[in-house]
Design a protein around this motif. Sequence first.
Motif, PDB file in Angstrom:
ATOM      1  N   ASP A  81      -0.604  -9.894  13.648  1.00 47.16           N
ATOM      2  CA  ASP A  81      -1.909  -9.290  13.396  1.00 47.16           C
ATOM      3  C   ASP A  81      -1.794  -7.836  12.943  1.00 47.16           C
ATOM      4  OD1 ASP A  81      -3.020 -11.688  14.255  1.00 47.16           O
ATOM      5  OD2 ASP A  81      -3.311 -10.971  16.312  1.00 47.16           O
ATOM      6  N   LEU A  82      -0.634  -7.236  13.131  1.00 42.10           N
ATOM      7  CA  LEU A  82      -0.480  -5.816  12.811  1.00 42.10           C
ATOM      8  C   LEU A  82      -0.277  -5.554  11.325  1.00 42.10           C
ATOM      9  CD1 LEU A  82       1.787  -4.660  15.789  1.00 42.10           C
ATOM     10  CD2 LEU A  82      -0.678  -4.347  15.509  1.00 42.10           C
ATOM     11  N   GLY A  83       0.183  -6.553  10.581  1.00 45.45           N
ATOM     12  CA  GLY A  83       0.440  -6.348   9.147  1.00 45.45           C
ATOM     13  C   GLY A  83      -0.763  -5.811   8.397  1.00 45.45           C
ATOM     14  N   PRO A  84      -1.927  -6.476   8.464  1.00 43.92           N
ATOM     15  CA  PRO A  84      -3.106  -5.950   7.765  1.00 43.92           C
ATOM     16  C   PRO A  84      -3.532  -4.571   8.249  1.00 43.92           C
ATOM     17  CG  PRO A  84      -3.412  -8.263   8.355  1.00 43.92           C
ATOM     18  CD  PRO A  84      -2.167  -7.802   9.043  1.00 43.92           C
ATOM     19  N   LEU A  85      -3.346  -4.285   9.548  1.00 42.83           N
ATOM     20  CA  LEU A  85      -3.722  -2.982  10.071  1.00 42.83           C
ATOM     21  C   LEU A  85      -2.798  -1.889   9.534  1.00 42.83           C
ATOM     22  CD1 LEU A  85      -4.403  -3.973  13.806  1.00 42.83           C
ATOM     23  CD2 LEU A  85      -6.048  -3.789  11.911  1.00 42.83           C
ATOM     24  N   ILE A  86      -1.520  -2.220   9.399  1.00 46.10           N
ATOM     25  CA  ILE A  86      -0.578  -1.257   8.813  1.00 46.10           C
ATOM     26  C   ILE A  86      -0.950  -0.981   7.353  1.00 46.10           C
ATOM     27  CG2 ILE A  86       1.832  -0.929   8.120  1.00 46.10           C
ATOM     28  CD1 ILE A  86       2.603  -2.583  10.635  1.00 46.10           C
ATOM     29  N   LEU A  87      -1.258  -2.041   6.615  1.00 48.37           N
ATOM     30  CA  LEU A  87      -1.632  -1.874   5.211  1.00 48.37           C
ATOM     31  C   LEU A  87      -2.892  -1.030   5.077  1.00 48.37           C
ATOM     32  CD1 LEU A  87      -0.907  -5.495   3.969  1.00 48.37           C
ATOM     33  CD2 LEU A  87       0.211  -3.429   3.125  1.00 48.37           C
ATOM     34  N   ASP A  88      -3.866  -1.281   5.947  1.00 47.01           N
ATOM     35  CA  ASP A  88      -5.102  -0.501   5.911  1.00 47.01           C
ATOM     36  C   ASP A  88      -4.840   0.970   6.191  1.00 47.01           C
ATOM     37  OD1 ASP A  88      -8.105  -0.418   5.894  1.00 47.01           O
ATOM     38  OD2 ASP A  88      -7.771   0.267   7.953  1.00 47.01           O
ATOM     39  N   ARG A  89      -3.962   1.254   7.148  1.00 47.36           N
ATOM     40  CA  ARG A  89      -3.640   2.640   7.477  1.00 47.36           C
ATOM     41  C   ARG A  89      -2.893   3.301   6.316  1.00 47.36           C
ATOM     42  NH1 ARG A  89      -2.450   6.964   7.585  1.00 47.36           N
ATOM     43  NH2 ARG A  89      -1.863   8.395   9.267  1.00 47.36           N
ATOM     44  N   LEU A  90      -1.983   2.579   5.679  1.00 48.16           N
ATOM     45  CA  LEU A  90      -1.202   3.156   4.577  1.00 48.16           C
ATOM     46  C   LEU A  90      -2.056   3.422   3.356  1.00 48.16           C
ATOM     47  CD1 LEU A  90       2.060   0.997   4.780  1.00 48.16           C
ATOM     48  CD2 LEU A  90       1.799   3.393   5.429  1.00 48.16           C
ATOM     49  N   SER A  91      -3.144   2.662   3.208  1.00 46.06           N
ATOM     50  CA  SER A  91      -3.981   2.816   2.011  1.00 46.06           C
ATOM     51  C   SER A  91      -4.891   4.031   2.096  1.00 46.06           C
ATOM     52  CB  SER A  91      -4.831   1.550   1.816  1.00 46.06           C
ATOM     53  OG  SER A  91      -5.759   1.397   2.878  1.00 46.06           O
TER      54      SER A  91
ATOM     55  N   ALA B 228       0.855  -1.184   0.000  1.00 43.68           N
ATOM     56  CA  ALA B 228       0.000   0.000   0.000  1.00 43.68           C
ATOM     57  C   ALA B 228       0.890   1.232   0.000  1.00 43.68           C
ATOM     58  CB  ALA B 228      -0.928   0.010   1.215  1.00 43.68           C
ATOM     59  N   ALA B 229       0.499   2.230  -0.776  1.00 43.60           N
ATOM     60  CA  ALA B 229       1.251   3.482  -0.865  1.00 43.60           C
ATOM     61  C   ALA B 229       2.717   3.242  -1.222  1.00 43.60           C
ATOM     62  CB  ALA B 229       1.145   4.267   0.442  1.00 43.60           C
ATOM     63  N   GLY B 230       2.964   2.212  -2.016  1.00 44.81           N
ATOM     64  CA  GLY B 230       4.328   1.912  -2.445  1.00 44.81           C
ATOM     65  C   GLY B 230       5.169   1.230  -1.389  1.00 44.81           C
ATOM     66  N   VAL B 231       4.559   0.795  -0.287  1.00 45.83           N
ATOM     67  CA  VAL B 231       5.278   0.144   0.812  1.00 45.83           C
ATOM     68  C   VAL B 231       4.844  -1.317   0.910  1.00 45.83           C
ATOM     69  CG1 VAL B 231       5.682   0.123   3.317  1.00 45.83           C
ATOM     70  CG2 VAL B 231       5.460   2.308   2.088  1.00 45.83           C
ATOM     71  N   GLN B 232       5.798  -2.236   0.896  1.00 48.10           N
ATOM     72  CA  GLN B 232       5.493  -3.644   1.071  1.00 48.10           C
ATOM     73  C   GLN B 232       5.573  -4.010   2.555  1.00 48.10           C
ATOM     74  OE1 GLN B 232       8.365  -5.600  -1.587  1.00 48.10           O
ATOM     75  NE2 GLN B 232       6.673  -6.098  -2.968  1.00 48.10           N
ATOM     76  N   VAL B 233       4.596  -4.789   3.029  1.00 50.82           N
ATOM     77  CA  VAL B 233       4.579  -5.266   4.409  1.00 50.82           C
ATOM     78  C   VAL B 233       4.785  -6.770   4.404  1.00 50.82           C
ATOM     79  CG1 VAL B 233       3.231  -5.457   6.535  1.00 50.82           C
ATOM     80  CG2 VAL B 233       3.082  -3.375   5.150  1.00 50.82           C
ATOM     81  N   ILE B 234       5.795  -7.217   5.132  1.00 51.40           N
ATOM     82  CA  ILE B 234       6.213  -8.614   5.143  1.00 51.40           C
ATOM     83  C   ILE B 234       6.205  -9.115   6.575  1.00 51.40           C
ATOM     84  CG2 ILE B 234       8.163 -10.182   4.632  1.00 51.40           C
ATOM     85  CD1 ILE B 234       8.924  -8.104   2.410  1.00 51.40           C
ATOM     86  N   ASP B 235       5.776 -10.354   6.767  1.00 55.52           N
ATOM     87  CA  ASP B 235       5.669 -10.928   8.118  1.00 55.52           C
ATOM     88  C   ASP B 235       6.777 -11.951   8.335  1.00 55.52           C
ATOM     89  OD1 ASP B 235       4.477 -11.116  10.620  1.00 55.52           O
ATOM     90  OD2 ASP B 235       3.217 -12.798  10.026  1.00 55.52           O
ATOM     91  N   SER B 236       7.464 -11.846   9.457  1.00 57.30           N
ATOM     92  CA  SER B 236       8.558 -12.748   9.811  1.00 57.30           C
ATOM     93  C   SER B 236       8.302 -13.343  11.189  1.00 57.30           C
ATOM     94  CB  SER B 236       9.891 -11.988   9.820  1.00 57.30           C
ATOM     95  OG  SER B 236      10.895 -12.730  10.505  1.00 57.30           O
TER      96      SER B 236
ATOM     97  N   VAL C 242       8.429  -2.986   5.259  1.00 56.58           N
ATOM     98  CA  VAL C 242       8.106  -3.067   6.681  1.00 56.58           C
ATOM     99  C   VAL C 242       8.017  -4.534   7.064  1.00 56.58           C
ATOM    100  CG1 VAL C 242       6.413  -2.571   8.474  1.00 56.58           C
ATOM    101  CG2 VAL C 242       6.877  -0.871   6.694  1.00 56.58           C
ATOM    102  N   LEU C 243       8.780  -4.927   8.087  1.00 57.16           N
ATOM    103  CA  LEU C 243       8.730  -6.295   8.595  1.00 57.16           C
ATOM    104  C   LEU C 243       8.064  -6.307   9.968  1.00 57.16           C
ATOM    105  CD1 LEU C 243      10.891  -6.904   6.356  1.00 57.16           C
ATOM    106  CD2 LEU C 243      11.938  -8.471   7.999  1.00 57.16           C
ATOM    107  N   THR C 244       6.966  -7.045  10.114  1.00 56.07           N
ATOM    108  CA  THR C 244       6.437  -7.354  11.432  1.00 56.07           C
ATOM    109  C   THR C 244       7.135  -8.639  11.867  1.00 56.07           C
ATOM    110  OG1 THR C 244       4.548  -8.508  10.406  1.00 56.07           O
ATOM    111  CG2 THR C 244       4.229  -6.225  11.082  1.00 56.07           C
ATOM    112  N   MET C 245       7.825  -8.616  13.001  1.00 57.41           N
ATOM    113  CA  MET C 245       8.751  -9.695  13.353  1.00 57.41           C
ATOM    114  C   MET C 245       8.509 -10.188  14.777  1.00 57.41           C
ATOM    115  SD  MET C 245      12.943  -9.569  13.171  1.00 57.41           S
ATOM    116  CE  MET C 245      13.020  -9.827  11.394  1.00 57.41           C
ATOM    117  N   GLY C 246       8.410 -11.509  14.923  1.00 57.82           N
ATOM    118  CA  GLY C 246       8.235 -12.114  16.234  1.00 57.82           C
ATOM    119  C   GLY C 246       7.260 -13.279  16.163  1.00 57.82           C
TER     120      GLY C 246
END
Length: 462
Positions: free
Chosen positions: A451-461, A325-333, A441-445
């Motif tokens: 659960d934060l990845g989709p919320l970050i994407l929603d905020r960025l959009s 979203a908004a040119g930012v990729q969100v990846i989960d680790s 953006v990496l959500t890591m742990g």
Amino acid sequence: MAPGLPTAMDRPHFIGIGGAGMSGIAKILAQRGAKVAGSDAKDSATAEALRALGATVHIGHAAEHLADDASCVVVSSAIRADNPELARAAELGVPVVHRSDALAALMDGARPLAVAGTHGKTTTTSMLAVALAELGLDPSYAIGGDLDAPGSNALHGDGEIFVAEADESDRSFHTYAPEVAIVLNVELDHHANYASLEEIYESFETFAGRIVPGGTLVVSADHEGARELTRRLAGAVRTVTYGEAADADVRILSVVARGLRSEVTVVLDGAELTFTVSVPGRHYASNAVAALAAGVALGVPAADLAAALAAYTGVKRRLQLKGEAAGVQVIDSYAHHPTEMTADLEAMRAAAGDARILVVFQPHLFSRTQELGKEMGQALTLADASVVLDIYPAREDPVPGVTSDLVIEAARAAGAEVSALRDPARVPDAVAGMVRPGDLVLTMGAGDVTDLGPLILDRLSK
């Protein structure tokens, strides 16, 4: 043909049925015709997938959830002694079975391949499951993570081979008797159960000693802990080593990055073999070579298996792209140990080019943070900036003086740009204020940071 339903497990009740390991066993039993029931603390997509297979899944733990006709109660090491369903089982005289014993019973009569190691078990087990299925061998498998959909962590297949992730955290992998075993690496972890690295070595030696006569241990030649294990075994079991080391039996000649893929060339039985790994990073390439060596030890032709490994496209939470979203990729680790954090960040750095990498990190377990918080902080120096959340406790009670500040202070001392954020609800806004187009953006742990990845994407959009 694969074995059928184990005796006395035709009506099992699982306490914590939604967990990664527990749900896989429940799924296979349901597919084999068992009347499966269980409970979990909260509803989930995994619980819904189990219901689709005919399982009864209760939300919350209560004595009345355990049916009077249950044939056994299955538990993991995380289930506490005061669990009301466990107490009810004692009243009714229902046998209590540990998760590892249930899995061992499922593997009885098959050709078991067990994947062990401090890091990389889920990925390597998944690679084998996907590749063997691609070749039409219809394996059964039990994995600690979902391949592509909730509930896809396990399957009852009609083939001879049963691929299982073997968990060392509570020594439960001592239950299995594999024909082929993989040890990817050996490091000190799970500090609540192991007091020293020596205890870890002893545990892995016991696991290797469970390999059936005539079986094979596939073990890394690159990882010092794995090499030490090989030295300790001193020929007690047939051993095949793999890796970039010059003395490896299956030697990795090169790993060439091709965007988010890698091209791997190995020498096996004197012949060169090149194949594609569809996930980035040298550690994932190494996992694929371990899978190749193990499959060959079971008699699968090397060239066929190498080609089939390219069908593996990842497992949830292992550098999984959640969206853009908004040119930012969100990846989960899922990385939660410093070695895993470093490996995933190095892989992303190699794949990202000039892009900035921002990490939202959630330490996992008080015991692990107490012992390895400094190293976690040092790993975060590989990111351009990081946000660190409070510790995810999982099964543990708080330890006085142990907080995520241990990670934050170590990261800052090592020169990393790190900020603390106690409230996860503030993370999407905080990340939106930090990123720019082209960033990763990496959500890591290993906790609920995923659960934060989709919320970050929603905020960025927005």
